[in-house]
Motif scaffolding. Structure first.
Motif, short mmCIF file in Angstrom:
data_model
loop_
_atom_site.label_atom_id
_atom_site.label_comp_id
_atom_site.label_asym_id
_atom_site.label_seq_id
_atom_site.Cartn_x
_atom_site.Cartn_y
_atom_site.Cartn_z
N LEU A 4 0.83 -1.20 0.00
CA LEU A 4 0.00 0.00 0.00
C LEU A 4 0.87 1.25 0.00
CD1 LEU A 4 -2.85 1.38 0.55
CD2 LEU A 4 -2.20 1.26 2.97
N ILE A 5 0.62 2.13 -0.96
CA ILE A 5 1.33 3.42 -0.97
C ILE A 5 0.49 4.43 -0.19
CG2 ILE A 5 2.19 5.32 -2.40
CD1 ILE A 5 2.41 3.25 -4.73
N ASP A 217 -8.22 -1.78 -20.25
CA ASP A 217 -7.08 -2.28 -21.02
C ASP A 217 -5.80 -1.50 -20.73
OD1 ASP A 217 -8.15 0.03 -22.05
OD2 ASP A 217 -7.85 -0.53 -24.16
N ARG A 218 -5.82 -0.73 -19.65
CA ARG A 218 -4.63 0.06 -19.29
C ARG A 218 -4.25 -0.22 -17.85
NH1 ARG A 218 -2.67 2.00 -24.07
NH2 ARG A 218 -4.45 2.50 -25.37
N ARG A 219 -2.96 -0.12 -17.56
CA ARG A 219 -2.51 -0.30 -16.18
C ARG A 219 -2.59 1.04 -15.45
NH1 ARG A 219 2.98 -2.07 -15.58
NH2 ARG A 219 3.32 -1.23 -17.67
N VAL A 220 -3.42 1.08 -14.43
CA VAL A 220 -3.59 2.30 -13.64
C VAL A 220 -3.49 1.94 -12.16
CG1 VAL A 220 -5.12 4.21 -13.03
CG2 VAL A 220 -5.11 3.33 -15.38
N GLU A 221 -2.56 2.56 -11.45
CA GLU A 221 -2.53 2.47 -9.99
C GLU A 221 -3.35 3.65 -9.48
OE1 GLU A 221 -1.20 0.18 -8.00
OE2 GLU A 221 -0.26 -0.99 -9.61
N TRP A 222 -4.32 3.39 -8.62
CA TRP A 222 -5.17 4.49 -8.17
C TRP A 222 -5.10 4.68 -6.67
CZ3 TRP A 222 -9.30 2.83 -5.08
CH2 TRP A 222 -9.63 1.47 -5.18
N THR A 223 -5.29 5.92 -6.27
CA THR A 223 -5.29 6.28 -4.87
C THR A 223 -6.50 7.17 -4.63
OG1 THR A 223 -3.95 7.24 -3.07
CG2 THR A 223 -3.74 8.27 -5.23
N VAL A 224 -6.84 7.39 -3.36
CA VAL A 224 -8.05 8.14 -3.02
C VAL A 224 -7.74 9.16 -1.94
CG1 VAL A 224 -10.43 7.98 -2.20
CG2 VAL A 224 -9.46 6.11 -3.54
N CYS A 225 -8.23 10.40 -2.12
CA CYS A 225 -8.22 11.37 -1.04
C CYS A 225 -9.65 11.89 -0.86
CB CYS A 225 -7.25 12.53 -1.32
SG CYS A 225 -7.80 13.71 -2.58
N ASN A 226 -9.91 12.50 0.28
CA ASN A 226 -11.22 13.13 0.49
C ASN A 226 -10.98 14.58 0.90
OD1 ASN A 226 -13.75 13.99 1.08
ND2 ASN A 226 -14.31 12.24 2.36
N PHE A 227 -11.10 15.46 -0.09
CA PHE A 227 -10.85 16.88 0.12
C PHE A 227 -12.08 17.47 0.83
CE2 PHE A 227 -9.92 21.15 -2.11
CZ PHE A 227 -8.90 21.45 -1.24
N ILE A 239 -8.45 -0.03 0.59
CA ILE A 239 -7.31 -0.93 0.80
C ILE A 239 -7.67 -2.34 0.32
CG2 ILE A 239 -5.85 -1.99 2.57
CD1 ILE A 239 -6.20 0.76 4.13
N SER A 240 -8.87 -2.79 0.61
CA SER A 240 -9.30 -4.14 0.20
C SER A 240 -9.40 -4.26 -1.31
CB SER A 240 -10.67 -4.47 0.81
OG SER A 240 -10.60 -4.43 2.21
N LEU A 241 -9.78 -3.17 -1.98
CA LEU A 241 -9.95 -3.21 -3.44
C LEU A 241 -8.62 -3.06 -4.18
CD1 LEU A 241 -13.18 -1.03 -3.87
CD2 LEU A 241 -12.97 -3.51 -4.21
N GLY A 242 -7.52 -2.86 -3.43
CA GLY A 242 -6.21 -2.76 -4.08
C GLY A 242 -5.79 -1.34 -4.38
N GLY A 243 -6.54 -0.36 -3.91
CA GLY A 243 -6.17 1.04 -4.12
C GLY A 243 -5.12 1.48 -3.12
N HIS A 244 -4.67 2.72 -3.28
CA HIS A 244 -3.73 3.33 -2.35
C HIS A 244 -4.43 4.47 -1.62
CE1 HIS A 244 -0.60 0.91 -4.24
NE2 HIS A 244 -1.07 1.30 -5.42
#
Ligand code: ZN
Length: 293
Positions: A4-5, A217-227, A239-244
């Protein structure tokens, strides 16, 4: 599971008067937070330069000094802002301070942000049922984004893509299709609770809508913030879904937790991740995950 990043979003333009005295302003305070957040488990640090009274600082020198201090104190990956509300600044002037820093080993950041569209950023006061500002537009035209993509790549930095809504996510897909971005792309879903209405709400449905439109069809690493809102309600799901996770006092004061520091927020995310079987990535491991040189 993949590591996890965690990104610490330490200050944005949050003022201490808004409820948390631990928001860092000065280059020294930001660098000290960088060290503490790294120890707590963060791999990336996002900051905005600020004046001693907390007002936005736009001088290139302030960015250079802050990055130099962070890099001297920590191996955390550095992600400075391009500046926020830019009503009429040119594409060149918005990126200039980052490109100049990138030429200097000791002051080179690792990321440069690209918000993949334009959005109203006026503050809405729900209690009073009125907008507190009425003319603030975060403007990122297609020509500007192409300029950013080309020059951030040429400078050897990783674009930190930001999506406020599905239109932004679709723009990121188009830029990937055009070959203007390298894979894996790093994409932050900027959810917005309270105050700002331009993003999706900080809910499961708000997040899911973004995920539904990620290119398959693309490799995307995704992360989430709540502004503007508390990210902890969604953290376990992300975290469970593999996001950062991108979290910090810049987005929200977290008064529900007293007056936490940025490092305490990071440590809390790390605990949640551990319970779910995900360890946190070091800066080097984050670079590897994101395909950075
Ligand atoms: Zn920012």
């Amino acid at each position: 599971m993949r590591k996890l990043i965690i990104e610490a979003r330490v200050n944005e333009y949050m003022l201490r008067e808004e409820g948390n005295p631990n928001v860092p302003y000065s280059p020294e305070e930001i660098a000290a937070d960088a060290v503490a957040c790294r120890e707590a488990g963060a791999a990336v640090l996002h900051f905005h330069a600020r004046r001693p009274d907390g007002a936005p600082e736009h001088a290139a020198q302030a960015y250079a000094e802050t990055v130099a201090r962070i890099r001297a104190a920590s191996d955390i990956l550095v992600h400075p802002t391009l500046g926020y509300v830019t009503l009429d600044a040119s594409s060149e002037s918005r990126l200039d301070h980052v490109l100049r820093m990138a030429q200097d080993r000791e002051r080179a950041p690792h990321f440069a942000p690209m918000d993949m569209g334009s959005v109203n950023v006026d503050r809405y006061n729900a209690q009073a049922r009125r907008f507190e500002t009425k003319g603030l537009i975060y403007k990122n035209g297609t020509d500007t984004l192409e300029y950013f993509a080309n020059n951030i790549r040429a400078a050897g930095l990783k674009p930190y893509l930001v999506s406020w809504n599905i239109g932004f996510t679709r723009y990121a897909s188009a830029f990937l299709e055009m070959g203007l971005l390298d894979e894996p792309a790093y994409l932050c879903f900027c959810l917005t609770d309270n105050t700002f209405l331009g993003g999706h709400p900080g809910t499961l449905k708000g997040l899911q809508a973004h995920l539904d439109f990620l290119p398959q069809d693309r490799r995307v690493e995704w992360t989430v913030c709540n502004f503007g809102g508390n990210l902890f309600a969604l953290a376990a799901t992300v975290i469970s879904l593999g996001g950062h996770i991108s979290i910090g006092l810049g987005d929200y004061t977290y008064r529900e937790l007293g007056t936490p520091t940025n490092a305490e927020l990071v440590a809390r995310i790390r605990e949640i991740a551990r319970e779910l079987g995900r360890e946190v990535a070091s800066p080097d491991e984050a670079k590897h995950i994101l395909g950075m040189r």
